[in-house]
Design an enzyme around this catalytic site. Structure first.
Site, short mmCIF file in Angstrom:
data_model
loop_
_atom_site.label_atom_id
_atom_site.label_comp_id
_atom_site.label_asym_id
_atom_site.label_seq_id
_atom_site.Cartn_x
_atom_site.Cartn_y
_atom_site.Cartn_z
N GLU A 59 0.97 -1.30 -0.06
CA GLU A 59 0.05 -0.10 -0.05
C GLU A 59 0.91 1.17 0.04
O GLU A 59 1.95 1.27 0.72
CB GLU A 59 -0.92 0.14 1.45
CG GLU A 59 -1.91 1.07 1.26
CD GLU A 59 -2.81 1.05 2.40
OE1 GLU A 59 -4.04 1.76 2.41
OE2 GLU A 59 -2.44 0.43 3.52
N LYS A 131 -10.05 1.91 -2.90
CA LYS A 131 -10.23 1.45 -1.24
C LYS A 131 -11.42 1.75 -0.84
O LYS A 131 -11.92 3.12 -0.68
CB LYS A 131 -9.03 1.68 -0.43
CG LYS A 131 -9.02 1.24 0.81
CD LYS A 131 -7.77 1.66 1.56
CE LYS A 131 -7.81 1.03 3.04
NZ LYS A 131 -6.77 1.81 3.82
N CYS A 171 -5.81 -3.41 2.48
CA CYS A 171 -5.26 -3.33 4.01
C CYS A 171 -6.59 -3.42 4.76
O CYS A 171 -7.12 -4.29 4.98
CB CYS A 171 -4.80 -1.78 4.03
SG CYS A 171 -3.79 -1.59 5.75
#
Length: 290
Positions: A59, A131, A171
């Site tokens: 990330e 995300k 994540c």
């Protein structure tokens, strides 16, 4: 369907039956984009030299700034900028599929989209996932609120590839199993991350392995791992996990490459032996009994 389309489909299915190598790259990125790209270049070359055909960067591999606003300063427009150009060139040079998360322009002028981009072996961008779930933690002296600088996405993304169906996540998405079930039986789940050391010590490995087990999928979890110039510490422990939940390779800390073999035939046999994905049954009425 034309004969050429049929041939292409048959070749893709045949290719999926062969084992191939994948890599998760781990870094401890800093505030300088150029320096991070140089380190990523070295690690990508190492992964490719070891035979990896699918390589996942962590990330925000190109920028872990001194403040959360630093990534806004280097955000790129879709299809433009040095970070995207770097990824295109590396994918093309090494003839690999390359995936990585970077800050792209958001609707708000003071925010970014945390975008996971996918480049094929020709250097063409074939997918983008923004995300969805934004990290928010206040624990002791640690405090994070990604919503202050990141604009969330709203689309689940799965990519058809020569390696099977690839489900994209980043994540904090790891904590939301419903996202992965919405991917409709993805073969490989990729997860660029920058998990905090605090939460990662207890949560990282069981969550990564759980996503693999419950979806009977390979998981490529590529993390930031170590101490950063800003003082932040990330958990690392990048790993590749097989559909039975076994860790095939792992790197606890520091820069390096995690590499493992994906075997589609083995995965198919597991899904045949334990067809749990077809056993889901949420049609039962919910009853709140005292």
């Amino acid at each position: 369907m034309s004969s050429s389309s049929l041939d292409s489909t048959q070749l893709r299915i045949a290719a999926q039956q062969k084992a191939f190598k994948v890599a998760a790259i781990q870094m401890a990125s800093g505030p300088k984009v150029e320096g991070n790209l140089n380190e990523a270049r070295r690690l990508i070359a190492d992964a490719a030299a070891k035979g990896a055909k699918l390589v996942v960067l962590p990330e925000f591999f190109a920028i872990m700034g001194m403040s959360e606003l630093d990534k806004v300063k280097v955000r790129e427009a879709q299809g433009q900028g040095p970070i995207q150009q770097f990824m295109r060139e590396q994918a093309r040079q090494h003839k690999i599929w390359l995936l990585g998360s970077l800050p792209l322009v958001a609707e708000a002028s003071d925010k970014v989209r945390n975008s996971l981009l996918v480049f094929d072996e020709s250097g063409a961008q074939v997918a983008r996932y923004d995300k969805i779930h934004l990290f928010n933690l206040t624990l002791g002296n640690e405090s994070y609120n990604e919503a202050q600088t990141i604009e969330p996405g709203d689309q689940v993304v799965v990519v058809d590839s020569p390696f099977g169906r690839i489900g994209l996540a980043v994540c904090y998405d790891l904590r939301f199993p419903e996202l992965f079930r919405a991917m409709q039986n993805a073969d490989i789940l990729v997860l660029p991350s920058a998990f905090t050391a605090t939460t990662g010590k207890v949560h990282w490995e069981p969550l990564v392995r759980a996503r693999a087990i419950e979806n009977l999928a390979y998981v490529i979890a590529a993390g930031q791992g170590g101490y950063h110039v800003s003082g932040r510490e990330t958990h690392g422990h990048s790993m590749v996990v097989d559909p039975w939940g076994r860790i095939l390779d792992e790197l606890p800390r520091g820069s390096g490459v995690v590499i493992a073999e994906v075997n589609p035939s083995y995965q198919k046999s597991l899904r045949t032996s334990l067809p749990a994905l077809s056993h889901r049954n949420l049609s039962c009425a919910y009853s709140d009994r005292a």
